[in-house]
Scaffold this motif. Structure first.
Motif, PDB file in Angstrom:
ATOM      1  N   THR A   1      -4.332   7.181  -1.405  1.00 54.61           N
ATOM      2  CA  THR A   1      -4.016   6.301  -0.342  1.00 54.61           C
ATOM      3  C   THR A   1      -4.760   4.876  -0.823  1.00 54.61           C
ATOM      4  OG1 THR A   1      -4.212   7.818   1.312  1.00 54.61           O
ATOM      5  CG2 THR A   1      -4.336   5.391   1.966  1.00 54.61           C
ATOM      6  N   THR A   2      -3.795   3.738  -0.832  1.00 54.22           N
ATOM      7  CA  THR A   2      -4.368   2.747  -1.397  1.00 54.22           C
ATOM      8  C   THR A   2      -3.759   1.496  -0.703  1.00 54.22           C
ATOM      9  OG1 THR A   2      -4.227   1.441  -3.521  1.00 54.22           O
ATOM     10  CG2 THR A   2      -2.719   3.177  -3.370  1.00 54.22           C
ATOM     11  N   VAL A   3      -4.529   0.450  -0.518  1.00 56.20           N
ATOM     12  CA  VAL A   3      -4.115  -0.704   0.078  1.00 56.20           C
ATOM     13  C   VAL A   3      -4.265  -2.009  -0.986  1.00 56.20           C
ATOM     14  CG1 VAL A   3      -3.835  -2.590   1.907  1.00 56.20           C
ATOM     15  CG2 VAL A   3      -3.704   0.016   2.395  1.00 56.20           C
TER      16      VAL A   3
ATOM     17  N   ARG B   1      -5.405  -6.375   2.631  1.00 61.54           N
ATOM     18  CA  ARG B   1      -6.639  -5.345   3.243  1.00 61.54           C
ATOM     19  C   ARG B   1      -7.078  -6.031   4.751  1.00 61.54           C
ATOM     20  NH1 ARG B   1      -9.916  -3.626  -2.203  1.00 61.54           N
ATOM     21  NH2 ARG B   1      -7.803  -2.157  -2.641  1.00 61.54           N
TER      22      ARG B   1
ATOM     23  N   GLY C   1       0.805  -1.203   0.141  1.00 61.44           N
ATOM     24  CA  GLY C   1       0.088   0.004   0.037  1.00 61.44           C
ATOM     25  C   GLY C   1       0.761   1.173   0.133  1.00 61.44           C
TER      26      GLY C   1
ATOM     27  N   LYS D   1      -1.695   6.527   6.460  1.00 61.28           N
ATOM     28  CA  LYS D   1      -2.108   7.791   6.847  1.00 61.28           C
ATOM     29  C   LYS D   1      -1.431   8.400   7.978  1.00 61.28           C
ATOM     30  CE  LYS D   1      -5.630   9.548   4.669  1.00 61.28           C
ATOM     31  NZ  LYS D   1      -7.233   9.884   4.339  1.00 61.28           N
TER      32      LYS D   1
ATOM     33  N   GLY E   1      -4.071   0.978   5.988  1.00 60.98           N
ATOM     34  CA  GLY E   1      -4.614   2.237   5.540  1.00 60.98           C
ATOM     35  C   GLY E   1      -4.502   3.226   6.796  1.00 60.98           C
TER      36      GLY E   1
ATOM     37  N   SER F   1       0.531   5.990   0.280  1.00 52.80           N
ATOM     38  CA  SER F   1      -0.226   7.249   0.635  1.00 52.80           C
ATOM     39  C   SER F   1       0.801   8.333   0.355  1.00 52.80           C
ATOM     40  CB  SER F   1      -0.816   7.166   2.178  1.00 52.80           C
ATOM     41  OG  SER F   1      -1.537   8.313   2.250  1.00 52.80           O
TER      42      SER F   1
ATOM     43  N   HIS G   1     -14.934   2.742   3.654  1.00 49.12           N
ATOM     44  CA  HIS G   1     -13.564   2.301   4.415  1.00 49.12           C
ATOM     45  C   HIS G   1     -12.860   3.596   4.562  1.00 49.12           C
ATOM     46  CE1 HIS G   1     -14.844  -1.681   4.043  1.00 49.12           C
ATOM     47  NE2 HIS G   1     -15.010  -1.824   2.811  1.00 49.12           N
ATOM     48  N   MET G   2     -12.516   4.203   3.421  1.00 50.53           N
ATOM     49  CA  MET G   2     -11.707   5.509   3.611  1.00 50.53           C
ATOM     50  C   MET G   2     -12.301   6.668   4.842  1.00 50.53           C
ATOM     51  SD  MET G   2      -8.752   5.934   2.334  1.00 50.53           S
ATOM     52  CE  MET G   2      -8.169   6.441   3.998  1.00 50.53           C
TER      53      MET G   2
END
Ligand code: COA
Length: 324
Positions: free
Chosen positions: A258-260, A265, A238, A274, A270, A240, A301-302
């Protein structure tokens, strides 16, 4: 009134006048404003994986407004994005916006595409204009802000997850060549974020990711980036990034992607990404007052991560679509 193309090689005064119109048109909208340099890159380069063009409406030597279009070339070649369409406030409601849009639609057709996407604040002139000109609602977005002057730093430090089997690495500025393949791998996780109807997944080729990193040099922005890996095999899991303007500091930082990846997951990566990046930013840039983030309103989720960190709603935006 004439509609004139901005020469990407020599954008000069037209670009400056466009930025002036842009700043005046968005004066009532909260949040950071693109600097002239950033606007120049958006209008002349588009986004990575796209080609761009920009036009202004000129009357008696005065720039009344303008627009930028980005045509994706690697994927989504059936659509174009109308990046900014603005008219100076004192020249609004006189048909300039409609003339610019009609011109943009011709350019989109000439590029062989049949769909235009754009975005505006959910309330106000832009949304009313979009509806009046036949755009339909496509996706709801929201901007949230964390005020770093009031944030609960001890609480945030305590929230930092320590997932077994993962480690974070970080770097300032564009990613070096060694990191590009891993960055391309993790960027594909962005394709799971909600997107507008009719929009295909983006293809994050190595070339496109490289272009994105080169763009940081052009905008002069400062970027704080973190990548998380599985310790066992080094697999990138992931990523960010936080962005600071390349011009005079304005007190704002912007949260970028931002990505996983799906296989990783559920390990709180995440939040780890962050928070790690935010704490690093705090230590390195004590002058930053606020950080802003964009999400689809449906991205549960975010949103859960952002709300846990203390982000508060700033405003809502709409994505719009128009078949042409
Ligand atoms: C949106 C914007 C470009 C419109 O420019 P404009 O030159 O005023 O647009 P037009 O005069 O061609 O307006 C066309 C129609 O849109 C609608 N409209 C535009 N602004 C409006 C407003 N403030 N309130 C209500 N309707 C509005 C009206 O139906 C108008 O027709 P009318 O004046 O005959 O009633 C301008 O308000 C602007 O720069 N806004 C800030 C930037 C923005 O949101 N851009 C996104 C555009 S997709």
């Amino acid at each position: 009134m004439q509609i004139q193309r901005i020469d990407p090689e020599r954008p000069g005064g037209l670009l400056t006048a466009f930025h002036d119109a842009f700043a005046a048109a968005y004066a009532g909208v909260p949040g950071p404003l693109w600097s002239r340099r950033r606007l120049e890159v958006e209008l002349t380069e588009g986004f990575p994986g796209a080609r761009a063009e920009a036009w202004v409406a000129v009357d008696g030597g005065e720039v009344l407004g303008g627009y930028g279009l980005a045509h994706p070339v690697d994927d989504n070649t059936h659509l174009s994005r109308l990046a900014t369409l603005v008219v100076r406030p004192e020249r609004q409601r006189a048909g300039v916006g409609s003339a610019l849009l009609a011109h943009a639609v011709e350019r989109v057709r000439a590029a062989g595409r049949g769909l235009v996407l754009t975005e505006t604040p959910a309330e106000g002139a832009g949304a009313r204009f979009a509806k009046a000109r036949g755009f339909t609602f496509s996706l709801g977005e929201a901007r949230r802000v964390l005020d770093l002057r009031r944030a609960d730093w001890d609480g945030l430090r305590r929230m930092l997850p320590e997932p077994d089997g993962y480690r974070v690495e970080r770097w300032l500025g564009p990613a070096g060549p060694d990191l590009l393949p891993d960055l391309a791998t993790v960027m594909n996780g962005m394709n799971d974020a909600p997107r507008d109807e009719g929009v295909e997944a983006a293809s994050f080729s190595l070339d496109r990711v490289r272009q994105g990193e080169e763009r940081i040099e052009l905008t002069g922005e400062t970027t704080y980036s973190v990548l998380v890996r599985r310790v066992a095999d080094g697999a990138p899991a992931g990523y960010s990034r936080i962005i600071l303007t390349g011009d005079e500091p304005d007190g704002w930082a912007s949260q970028a992607d931002t990505t996983v990846l799906p296989a990783h997951r559920g390990h709180r990566l995440g939040l780890l990404l962050k928070l790690t990046n935010l704490l690093w930013l705090r230590e390195s840039e004590p002058g930053v007052e606020r950080i802003i983030t964009w999400n689809a309103r449906s991205n549960a989720h975010m949103l859960a991560i952002n709300e846990a960190m203390g982000f508060e709603l700033l405003d809502e935006w709409n994505d719009w679509r128009l078949d042409v």
